[in-house]
Design an enzyme around this catalytic site. Structure first.
Site, PDB file in Angstrom:
ATOM      1  N   CYS A 130       0.833  -1.206   0.000  1.00  0.00           N
ATOM      2  CA  CYS A 130       0.000   0.000   0.000  1.00  0.00           C
ATOM      3  C   CYS A 130       0.862   1.247   0.000  1.00  0.00           C
ATOM      4  CB  CYS A 130      -0.927   0.030   1.210  1.00  0.00           C
ATOM      5  SG  CYS A 130      -1.992   1.474   1.192  1.00  0.00           S
ATOM      6  N   GLY A 265     -11.064  -3.433  -9.814  1.00  0.00           N
ATOM      7  CA  GLY A 265     -11.041  -2.394  -8.792  1.00  0.00           C
ATOM      8  C   GLY A 265     -11.820  -1.161  -9.204  1.00  0.00           C
TER       9      GLY A 265
HETATM   10  C1  FMN Z   1      -9.950   3.881  -3.644  1.00  0.00           C
HETATM   11  C2  FMN Z   1      -9.029   2.705  -3.628  1.00  0.00           C
HETATM   12  C3  FMN Z   1      -8.738   2.068  -2.422  1.00  0.00           C
HETATM   13  C4  FMN Z   1      -7.869   0.980  -2.384  1.00  0.00           C
HETATM   14  N1  FMN Z   1      -7.616   0.353  -1.195  1.00  0.00           N
HETATM   15  C5  FMN Z   1      -6.817  -0.752  -1.177  1.00  0.00           C
HETATM   16  C6  FMN Z   1      -6.599  -1.476   0.027  1.00  0.00           C
HETATM   17  O1  FMN Z   1      -7.124  -1.140   1.081  1.00  0.00           O
HETATM   18  N2  FMN Z   1      -5.784  -2.567  -0.004  1.00  0.00           N
HETATM   19  C7  FMN Z   1      -5.193  -2.979  -1.169  1.00  0.00           C
HETATM   20  O2  FMN Z   1      -4.466  -3.981  -1.150  1.00  0.00           O
HETATM   21  N3  FMN Z   1      -5.401  -2.327  -2.323  1.00  0.00           N
HETATM   22  C8  FMN Z   1      -6.204  -1.233  -2.358  1.00  0.00           C
HETATM   23  N4  FMN Z   1      -6.416  -0.584  -3.540  1.00  0.00           N
HETATM   24  C9  FMN Z   1      -5.788  -1.091  -4.773  1.00  0.00           C
HETATM   25  C10 FMN Z   1      -6.743  -1.976  -5.559  1.00  0.00           C
HETATM   26  O3  FMN Z   1      -7.122  -3.082  -4.785  1.00  0.00           O
HETATM   27  C11 FMN Z   1      -6.071  -2.436  -6.859  1.00  0.00           C
HETATM   28  O4  FMN Z   1      -4.887  -3.119  -6.552  1.00  0.00           O
HETATM   29  C12 FMN Z   1      -5.718  -1.268  -7.761  1.00  0.00           C
HETATM   30  O5  FMN Z   1      -6.711  -0.283  -7.689  1.00  0.00           O
HETATM   31  C13 FMN Z   1      -5.523  -1.683  -9.220  1.00  0.00           C
HETATM   32  O6  FMN Z   1      -6.684  -2.200  -9.793  1.00  0.00           O
HETATM   33  P1  FMN Z   1      -7.743  -1.313 -10.649  1.00  0.00           P
HETATM   34  O7  FMN Z   1      -6.950  -0.576 -11.673  1.00  0.00           O
HETATM   35  O8  FMN Z   1      -8.706  -2.302 -11.207  1.00  0.00           O
HETATM   36  O9  FMN Z   1      -8.377  -0.384  -9.686  1.00  0.00           O
HETATM   37  C14 FMN Z   1      -7.287   0.508  -3.583  1.00  0.00           C
HETATM   38  C15 FMN Z   1      -7.600   1.134  -4.788  1.00  0.00           C
HETATM   39  C16 FMN Z   1      -8.455   2.221  -4.829  1.00  0.00           C
HETATM   40  C17 FMN Z   1      -8.753   2.859  -6.148  1.00  0.00           C
END
Ligand code: FMN
Ligand code: FAD
Ligand code: FAD
Ligand code: FMN
Ligand code: FES
Ligand code: FES
Lengths: 303, 256, 303, 256
Positions: A130, A265
């Protein structure tokens, strides 16, 4: 009939479609839109040992085909989760996995121990990546020795499926994946967000309270696909791919690159029904292209 | 309140001036109930810089006609593209979102708005009137151009105005209008929506005068329905989501 | 009158707007569209010691708000450049800088030596970051010791302005920037492309002949801005920022983050006049916002 | 040839069928000279997946009217958005790009096209006719639907057709048409544009029969004017840019 099931190193998924942590709440927020039991799994919000307030507002900025977030792991802590949230979600007919974060190895261990006792949580996703909190685990995920130390420690106490989520903010992701596999991960998920930044040229200030934040969405897809492919060459455990998946075609690309399952996500924010559509879309693709089992797509890119 | 995702059809795009339009959107069937203060998330996907949905307040609702109105101020690419929607175009909404204004306990009600923040106040005014209240409106703007849709408000109650340049109404900010008097204020409840600076002043006035005040926040949002935790407001109970615990907050609950 | 001049550690630029290597040919391709003498500088194509054919077709794929390329440093070699191209471009009324690439330190040294003799080339940009050829220098740019070794070696033989271009595919860009500064760089440019990949779900094949390629365009802007900002905290030499700059606002964001000058790459393909527009746009921004000198924008983000 | 960047106005969008449209674009002033075989780079910036320009051949030119025509086959988001352009819309072009077909040295000329590859052949046919040649066209498609704009070609010369399903013209691929006979072929020069597989067969036929053959390639392009080196073709002299050294190549120059 297409067989959509995926065997994730012992954890059987109905289908390869999961939701990414931090983008799907505890699943409840989406129940008005569709029945989440159609999903392969749900990764619930990043959970830490103690309650965390997260970062100050503003926490998000839109970027070209992407967004930056700086939520900073806001959550009520694992004990609150176990007492108040788990009872509400434990009977959902899909795998509810907990995304575990921490600042110290001790934190990770204690949090994993609590989740280990929750019967209906078949696995955790260890977030060593993170970027949004100083001690959010990203440091763990950016070097092999530290990644190994946290995974080994949690492996000692956590008896169910241990998925480890990697940071893309590294020089050599394959190396870290191999190290994490060696330390006992049952599967590897990637990518977490890329560290990015946005500035308002009018006010000449950063758009996030934390200056930098995590980039997600279609903008990162090419990088995510590349990393999934590199990791697929480097490890034997199954891979869960994510980063910018907006539709069925994107999901298939990740599977072709070597992902056994995928997580969606940011797309959930734009179309709350997108994951249900991808489940159906994968089936349609398999029928059109003559695949009996969706698992035949995994790593099926011809080079 | 159950949330939906639906394709609405644009049946009217009324341009008020260079900056503002009112869109009338028709539901494909029977429109579900929506409360004043709630908002919708509009999909605007035909531009490279409009990735996320855009939150827009429900400006008005016609239950009979199954239509709702959105008052849109064009400040960036997303709102500009909304302003270009034509009759017959499709507009995909996630709705209705957020909480809503409560009904007042006492009769003398003032709704204070500025900029596009006047949007939810029209529907709230209609709701108040339907419930036997006589709402008064206080609408502020930089100059005459910014005072829009006044006729619609006048149908629901008395309308006071201020402009910074004095081109219309009282010169100054809303707080300078006589209706905001501090000796024996004539109002029991305030609802306000607009620029944060304006709302803060109004909230302070309300607090000093022991008036109940509900403010509607316009925080940046990624999802609009509680999934991303991006839209938080700082409250007495810590960080709360503006999109689910708000957008309407009792002003004294906010750490302002 | 706004003063648009930038002092890049002794190299004086008319204004901060330069074009990125590999996206502007030798400038000639753009002469039909505008007079390139309005620019602060032009970085010519990646130049190697020997002639290179580059990679096989296909070499590019479009991605969300970005593109992948796998050109692979196609060029006729530095001797051909010195004999045939230099005479054509040497009298352009802007700084023509040569982007120097290599597979070995020897290559870099020899190429730099040739360019050192060309009177009207006031500097080189040392590309230790090309992801598109096995020996394209990216390995040099991904660790401090190797980055230092190539920069020190070239510094020995190259007497004019030595700009070093960093790879974004690293865990800690600030560390590498500091190392490169220590090794004698006069300025630091970043970012080169992010390593990415694209797959065609229909054919189940990669879209590039090389499977992976370099990502550029607006998609990478948040990452590029973050890296420029991080490097600005870590070094004293001036920074030349790039990555997804499409217009004046983007250029200003990079300057606010700490870049003394900027380079425009992919945007040239979409609007060949974009750099001329940015020069004018910067002046207009300064007037509107009361800046007498564009250099006052450098690092002016308020945090 | 000097290159320009200009906003053209769409003055007609003629839909031929589900897949093809012909756009007529008007230059704001006096249109510069353009040669048959050259192309334009069209800006399509109203979609999230249309980042780069799209290369499209010049289908026809009307020097008097200052207009040009583009024949667009909708195969993805960019071409679909082009297909939706309406009269009055603006279409920004970088043009004219690339080299062009040469005039033949001998009289008997055949132009072989398939799919959207027929686009540049119409303008070339007009050019040939204007220079005293009597061009013949051989146009192939999967079925009748794919044979488009035949009337325009017929104005310029004899038109032969093939369809894979035999629904119209000779059944089979272009190479199966009698005009491509191998004993004493009746043609001296071929110009071809279309799917690569088709062009390769035509080029081979030409080579075997000692016929001069120019092919027009449709390689993926990022810029269209020699700046990116993405569009290379493999030639006897190594990698050459399709956008500047091509799109027209003598078929024997290509390493096919
Ligand atoms: C608003 C937001 C909050 C997120 N919170 C977490 C989290 O708490 N733990 C985590 O491992 N990844 C978190 N992520 C990352 C997502 O799980 C994912 O790895 C990342 O967004 C890439 O995928 P995407 O492009 O489909 O969103 C978060 C992403 C976003 C956008
Ligand atoms: C609950 C809620 C209700 C709203 N109701 C209305 C309404 O009824 N009518 C209306 O016109 N607008 C309303 N807004 C504001 C509207 O959402 C924004 O104006 C819109 O998202 C801007 O999008 P854009 O693409 O046009 O601008 P962008 O290009 O995204 O932004 C342009 C500029 O505005 C700023 N900005 C963007 N979003 C917001 C925001 N939410 N608040 C403040 N500044 C912002 C950006 O930082 C930038 O400087 C509401 C917002 C919320 C949260
Ligand atoms: C010199 C030149 C002249 C051309 N002339 C014409 C013309 O007159 N009329 C016309 O309709 N088209 C023409 N094309 C092809 C046209 O450029 C592509 O069809 C278009 O770029 C596709 O864009 P899209 O966004 O619709 O599809 P995308 O979404 O970009 O792609 C859809 C599918 O088509 C493939 N594709 C994309 N570009 C090309 C390409 N250049 N060649 C082959 N496959 C491609 C993609 O890989 C993908 O599988 C020409 C191309 C070139 C290089
Ligand atoms: C087609 C193409 C070719 C490139 N060739 C080179 C090169 O030869 N040397 C180099 O240092 N960078 C090269 N780059 C990288 C750019 O100079 C620049 O660092 C990168 O594209 C990011 O900027 P942008 O997003 O503005 O394009 C190339 C980029 C593209 C798109
Ligand atoms: S906007 Fe996503 S939680 Fe409020
Ligand atoms: S398309 Fe860029 S060089 Fe040909």
């Amino acid at each position: 009939m297409v067989d959509l099931k995926i065997d994730l190193n012992g954890l059987e998924l109905k289908n390869p479609v999961m939701t990414a942590s931090g983008t799907f709440g505890y699943g409840e927020e989406f129940m008005d839109f569709f029945d989440i039991s159609c999903l392969g799994g749900v990764l619930v919000k990043g959970t830490t040992l103690e309650h965390r307030e997260g970062n100050a507002y503003p926490r998000m900025a839109e970027t070209p085909q992407g967004m930056l977030n700086a939520v900073g792991l806001q959550n009520k802590g694992v004990h609150y989760f176990a007492e108040h949230i788990y009872p509400r979600i434990k009977d959902y007919d899909t795998h509810m996995l907990v995304n575990v974060s921490g600042s110290t190895i001790e934190d990770y261990i204690k949090t994993a121990e609590v989740v280990n006792e929750l019967d209906n949580i078949p696995g955790i996703e260890l977030n060593i990546s993170c970027p949004n909190v100083k001690e959010g685990g990203m440091a763990f995920g950016t070097s092999c020795p530290s990644a190994v130390s946290v995974v080994e420690a949690v492996r000692q106490v956590y008896k169910k499926h241990l998925m480890v989520k990697l940071s893309p903010n590294v020089t050599n992701i394959a190396e870290i994946a191999a190290a994490v596999e060696g330390a006992g991960a049952d599967s590897i998920s990637l990518i977490n967000t890329l560290l990015g930044m946005a500035i308002d040229a009018k006010t000449r200030r950063p758009l996030l309270s934390t200056i930098t934040g995590g980039l997600s969405g279609p903008a990162v897809k090419p990088v995510a696909l590349r990393m999934v492919w590199q990791v697929a060459q480097a490890v034997k455990v199954p891979i869960v791919g994510m980063g910018g998946i907006m539709n069925t075609t994107d999901a298939i690309e990740f599977m072709l690159a070597g992902a056994s399952a995928i997580q969606v996500g940011t797309a959930n924010f734009i179309d709350p029904c997108v994951t249900e559509k991808i489940v159906k879309g994968l089936e349609a693709y398999c029928i059109e292209n003559g695949f009996d089992k969706v698992s035949d797509l995994v790593g099926a890119m011809e080079v | 309140m159950k949330k939906y995702i639906d394709d609405f059809k644009v049946i009217q795009n009324e341009r008020l001036n260079d900056e503002y339009v009112i869109l009338t959107l028709k539901h494909p069937g029977k429109m579900p109930e929506m409360m004043p203060g709630q908002f919708v998330e509009v999909r605007v996907d035909n531009g490279p810089n409009t990735f996320l949905r855009r939150p827009i307040s429900i400006h008005d609702v016609d239950v009979e006609a199954n239509t709702m109105k959105l008052l849109v101020q064009e400040i960036g690419e997303g709102t500009r593209l909304m302003g270009k929607l034509n009759e017959g175009d499709i507009c995909n909404l996630v709705y209705p979102l957020g909480n809503w204004f409560s009904l007042p306990e006492k009769p003398r009600v003032l709704l204070v708005g500025g900029g596009c923040g006047i949007a939810p106040l029209l529907y709230m005014g209609r709701h108040l009137k339907a419930n036997g209240f006589k709402p008064q409106f206080l609408l502020g703007a930089r100059s005459e151009d910014g005072l829009i849709a006044l006729d619609a408000f006048r149908e629901l109650g008395e309308v006071h105005t201020t402009t910074e340049d004095g081109s219309v109404g009282t010169k100054g900010y809303v707080i300078h209008h006589p209706v905001m008097r501090t000796q024996t204020p004539e109002i029991d409840q305030i609802y306000t929506c607009g620029p944060e600076a304006m709302m803060k002043v109004v909230a302070k006035y309300a607090k000093n005068n022991n008036i109940k005040c509900e403010v509607s926040l316009e925080n940046h949002m990624a999802c609009g329905f509680g999934a991303c935790l991006c839209c938080i407001a700082d409250t007495l109970d810590g960080h709360k989501c503006t999109c689910t615990d708000g957008p309407v907050f009792d002003s004294t609950y906010l750490k302002w």
